[in-house]
Scaffold this motif. Structure first.
Motif, PDB file in Angstrom:
ATOM      1  N   UNK B  40      13.913 -35.380  -9.584  1.00  0.00           N
ATOM      2  CA  UNK B  40      13.465 -35.627  -8.213  1.00  0.00           C
ATOM      3  C   UNK B  40      12.508 -34.506  -7.861  1.00  0.00           C
ATOM      4  N   UNK B  42      10.512 -32.586  -5.582  1.00  0.00           N
ATOM      5  CA  UNK B  42      10.230 -32.327  -4.162  1.00  0.00           C
ATOM      6  C   UNK B  42       8.882 -31.639  -3.968  1.00  0.00           C
ATOM      7  N   UNK B 175      16.127 -29.788  -7.934  1.00  0.00           N
ATOM      8  CA  UNK B 175      15.737 -29.877  -6.523  1.00  0.00           C
ATOM      9  C   UNK B 175      15.349 -28.515  -5.991  1.00  0.00           C
ATOM     10  N   UNK B 176      16.176 -27.510  -6.280  1.00  0.00           N
ATOM     11  CA  UNK B 176      15.898 -26.197  -5.703  1.00  0.00           C
ATOM     12  C   UNK B 176      14.643 -25.587  -6.311  1.00  0.00           C
ATOM     13  N   UNK B 177      14.436 -25.809  -7.619  1.00  0.00           N
ATOM     14  CA  UNK B 177      13.229 -25.237  -8.229  1.00  0.00           C
ATOM     15  C   UNK B 177      11.976 -25.961  -7.739  1.00  0.00           C
ATOM     16  N   UNK B 179      11.598 -27.465  -4.931  1.00  0.00           N
ATOM     17  CA  UNK B 179      11.309 -27.114  -3.535  1.00  0.00           C
ATOM     18  C   UNK B 179      10.764 -25.685  -3.472  1.00  0.00           C
ATOM     19  N   UNK B 180      11.214 -24.837  -4.405  1.00  0.00           N
ATOM     20  CA  UNK B 180      10.617 -23.513  -4.503  1.00  0.00           C
ATOM     21  C   UNK B 180       9.123 -23.615  -4.776  1.00  0.00           C
ATOM     22  N   UNK B 181       8.756 -24.516  -5.699  1.00  0.00           N
ATOM     23  CA  UNK B 181       7.332 -24.711  -5.982  1.00  0.00           C
ATOM     24  C   UNK B 181       6.605 -25.304  -4.782  1.00  0.00           C
ATOM     25  N   UNK B 299       4.918 -31.580   3.742  1.00  0.00           N
ATOM     26  CA  UNK B 299       6.259 -31.922   4.196  1.00  0.00           C
ATOM     27  C   UNK B 299       6.243 -33.074   5.194  1.00  0.00           C
ATOM     28  N   UNK B 302       6.032 -36.213   2.622  1.00  0.00           N
ATOM     29  CA  UNK B 302       7.081 -36.318   1.604  1.00  0.00           C
ATOM     30  C   UNK B 302       8.130 -37.384   1.941  1.00  0.00           C
ATOM     31  N   UNK B 303       8.635 -37.414   3.205  1.00  0.00           N
ATOM     32  CA  UNK B 303       9.636 -38.446   3.521  1.00  0.00           C
ATOM     33  C   UNK B 303       9.113 -39.858   3.317  1.00  0.00           C
ATOM     34  N   UNK B 306       9.381 -40.672  -0.277  1.00  0.00           N
ATOM     35  CA  UNK B 306      10.758 -40.950  -0.631  1.00  0.00           C
ATOM     36  C   UNK B 306      11.195 -42.304  -0.101  1.00  0.00           C
TER      37      UNK B 306
END
Lengths: 341, 365
Positions: B40, B42, B175-177, B179-181, B299, B302-303, B306
């Motif tokens: 996924x 993000x 997901x966390x990586x 979103x970090x990017x 941002x 993005x929704x 999705x």
């Protein structure tokens, strides 16, 4: 089991830390007092997510939604004079010194309602799908906050004039509010701890580890996940009401994806399935944000790098967050001392 | 509730269709990456934004309002750094090499800032001043798309190779990586190109509008639809009819067997991630004349991406088409009918679809 003695010692350590915090905070300056309060609020948010992520193994990327609806609900009933019933109830309870109870009651009730509905839609899905559904449901909340300006004031956000008193005892100053927050925090920590130690909590861990086996043993998987979702939403709502009271301002950025991701990261950073770990994660992220953004303007860049570096390190070395490192050390230490174990 | 005339409905449908095209460019990459790699992403909308900015810079360079020198210097610096790293790490070990290069950098940074007012870091990450371009042509737009595709595609490849590959199917880490990017790309583009809202000018002949019976149809929207259709057909052809597509499908269905018959699945994953990223970049350049390009755009959209993949189902091209159309029409008609609740009008049907079929309309999961 050798669990009980160690467990008792852990509880003593945690209680000792918070007692020390309660003693030290009056001597800190206003900036640090406010930071500690903020950490406690986000600590509750992160702990509530830990029930879902750490104990049940469900990664929700929309946890800011329940935080947000409770936050908005409490801000709206405090400020919206045209909503006669809720506002009259607020002024009436406030004059009796019970305004806070009313706020928490309504705010948490709204959070429960939203998590019950959203959870109903989301729980059926697994893994990535669960994550994406919670994300998009949270975007609905964000969209309402952002565009439904008749109720939420849209982009401007809602400014709350002040905090209600507790039995006529004013919480306007930073220090009394800190103690109030600490009390609520410890209450949440205690209740969540009892939940995780209960048979229900053990079942959640079982579901995380082996869903099929638990199903075969006759547990109602769906119901357990659903209840975990609602519990997480409930405590997230408590954090949301506290956030409104702390910040006296709520706006769409508090509800958006970044907040949800931050909560997720706090859990991952501190150590999932530990309850205290996520609080440590919240403390690190929030303090870094406060201190770093004073000196450097590129905070998101640094935050993004922290995300990547933390996750890379934790996956490459196979540890789960900061408490995971501590556990690993202790285990290897114990193995050296008692080779028979 | 506003009542709509027939003319309104036709105009709205036209803009919904063009909006859906843009969403398709964004979401097809997301869906492709998920379908093959179960990631996924993000950061996908950040690729979109980054593509938009790169295209804008390419535009500026073509028309001489921005210099290409900082980019050439950047390329040279990074190449020099790479060779210095390789030489040093061979001679003194990786740890010492990293320490040496880092201290060399810090010393140079301090010295240069003391002697003259220059931030050494701009050699590595230049700050570019962009201008609004008025005169444009079709060739420049194609060039901008090409540059954005190459840069973002390569970037996606590096991200997959050095970061995402290590996580396997660990959703939380992915997901966390990513979103970090997303944070890094967003703030990085704010650093590089500044916070102004830039608008692409649509090139001739797409900067005109056709008027039919008092209804106006901007031709640029037609161009967006055209690009999306072309990209969609290319994807369909690529996946179903070419050898590369067959390799890809084999990797999706049974990665172990694919490895067994000599397919390098690592390269497949890397290419898929790059293709997904460059699709987003095309969307960014094409959408630049529609949304504009500004920090925070990522941002915001993005929704929607999705929503598209959730409705259509992750990993399905048909799903991405249908999902884009549903979301495009919902968004435009929703905004026209109930402006305050348009988000709700968009996501509520999605919730219903999910309640009935959690994997989306065309999802296999």
């Amino acid at each position: 089991m050798l669990g009980t003695a160690i467990e008792r010692r852990r509880i003593m350590i945690v209680l000792g830390v918070f007692a020390a915090l309660a003693l030290i905070t009056p001597f800190l300056d206003l900036f640090l007092q406010s930071l500690v309060t903020e950490i406690l609020v986000f600590g509750i948010l992160a702990m509530s997510l830990d029930i879902l992520l750490g104990y049940t193994g469900l990664a929700s990327l929309g946890h800011a939604a329940y935080f947000g609806v409770a936050s908005y609900a409490s801000a709206i009933i405090m400020t919206k004079k045209s909503w006669v019933v809720t506002y009259a109830m607020f002024t009436w309870t406030d004059s009796a010194g019970l305004g806070l109870f009313y706020l928490f009651f309504i705010g948490v009730l709204v959070a429960i309602a939203f998590s019950a509905f959203f959870g109903y839609l989301a729980i059926r899905a697994k893994d990535v799908y669960f994550l994406m559904i919670t994300l998009s449901l949270a975007m609905v909340v964000w969209g309402l906050a952002y565009r439904w300006s008749a109720v939420t004031e849209g982009d401007n956000g809602i400014i709350v004039p002040g905090r209600p008193s507790l039995f006529g005892f004013s919480l306007e100053e930073g220090l009394p509010f800190f103690y109030f927050t600490l009390a609520i925090f410890l209450l949440c920590l205690g209740v969540l701890y009892l939940i995780t130690q209960s048979p229900f909590g053990r079942t959640l861990v079982g579901i995380r580890e082996r869903e099929e086996r638990m199903e075969m043993l006759g547990y109602n998987i769906w119901l357990h996940k659903y209840l975990a979702f609602i519990i997480a939403g409930t405590f997230s709502g408590v954090a949301g009401v506290l956030w409104t009271l702390y910040n006296l301002f709520i706006s769409p950025p508090d509800v958006e994806l970044i907040t949800s991701a931050e909560a997720l990261f706090m859990v991952a950073l501190g150590g999932p399935a530990t309850l205290v770990g996520p609080v440590i994660g919240a403390a690190i992220i929030r303090s870094l944000q406060q201190f770093v953004s004073i000196y450097v303007e590129r905070w998101p860049l640094i935050l993004g790098s922290i995300y990547i570096i933390t996750i890379m390190l934790s996956r490459l070395y196979g540890v789960d967050g900061i408490l995971g490192i501590a556990n690993k050390f202790r285990r290897s230490f114990a193995a050296e001392n008692n080779p028979k174990d | 509730m506003v009542s709509l005339s027939i003319a309104n409905v036709i105009e709205l449908s036209y803009s919904s269709l063009s909006y859906a095209s843009l969403l398709f460019l964004l979401a097809s990459g997301l869906s492709l990456i998920f379908g093959v790699m179960r990631i996924v992403n993000l950061a996908h909308a950040a690729f979109f934004l980054f593509g938009g900015y790169i295209g804008l810079e390419a535009y500026n360079i073509f028309y001489g309002t921005a210099s290409i020198m900082p980019r050439l210097i950047q390329l040279a610096t990074w190449t020099a750094l790479y060779f210095a790293w390789r030489g040093l790490s061979r001679a003194a070990g990786e740890g010492r090499a990293a320490l040496g290069l880092l201290s060399a950098y810090i010393i140079t940074e301090i010295v240069t800032s003391m002697i003259w007012d220059y931030r050494f870091i701009e050699l590595f990450f230049p700050v570019i001043k962009l201008q609004k371009i008025d005169q444009v042509n079709f060739l420049a737009l194609s060039g901008a798309i090409a540059v954005a595709v190459i840069v973002v595609g390569l970037g996606g490849m590096l991200i997959e190779r050095f970061f995402l590959r290590h996580f396997g199917h660990d959703t939380l880490a992915q997901v966390l990586v990513t979103i970090g990017f997303a944070f890094i790309l967003q703030d990085g583009s704010l650093y590089t190109w500044g916070g102004d809202n830039f608008m692409f000018e649509a090139p001739w002949p797409f900067n005109q509008s056709i008027m039919i019976a008092d209804m106006s149809f901007p031709q640029y929207r037609l161009f967006m639809i055209l690009v999306a259709v072309l990209v969609g057909l290319a994807l369909l052809f690529g996946i179903e009819r070419t050898r590369l597509g067959a390799i890809m499908r084999a990797t999706v269905d049974d990665p172990e067997m694919a490895r067994g018959i000599g397919i390098n699945t690592n390269i497949v994953s890397m290419s898929i991630f790059a293709i997904g990223a460059l699709l987003a970049a095309i969307g960014g350049v094409v959408g630049g004349a529609f949304f504009g390009v500004y920090p925070g755009l990522d941002f915001e959209i993005l929704p929607y991406a999705f929503a598209v993949v959730i409705i259509g189902g992750l990993g399905s091209l048909t799903g991405a088409v249908v999902g884009s159309l549903v979301v495009g029409f919902m968004e435009n008609f929703g905004t026209a009918l109930f402006p305050e609740l348009s988000y709700f009008a968009l996501f509520a049907p999605m919730a219903i679809i999910l309640a009935v079929k959690p994997t989306g309309l065309f999802g296999k999961g």
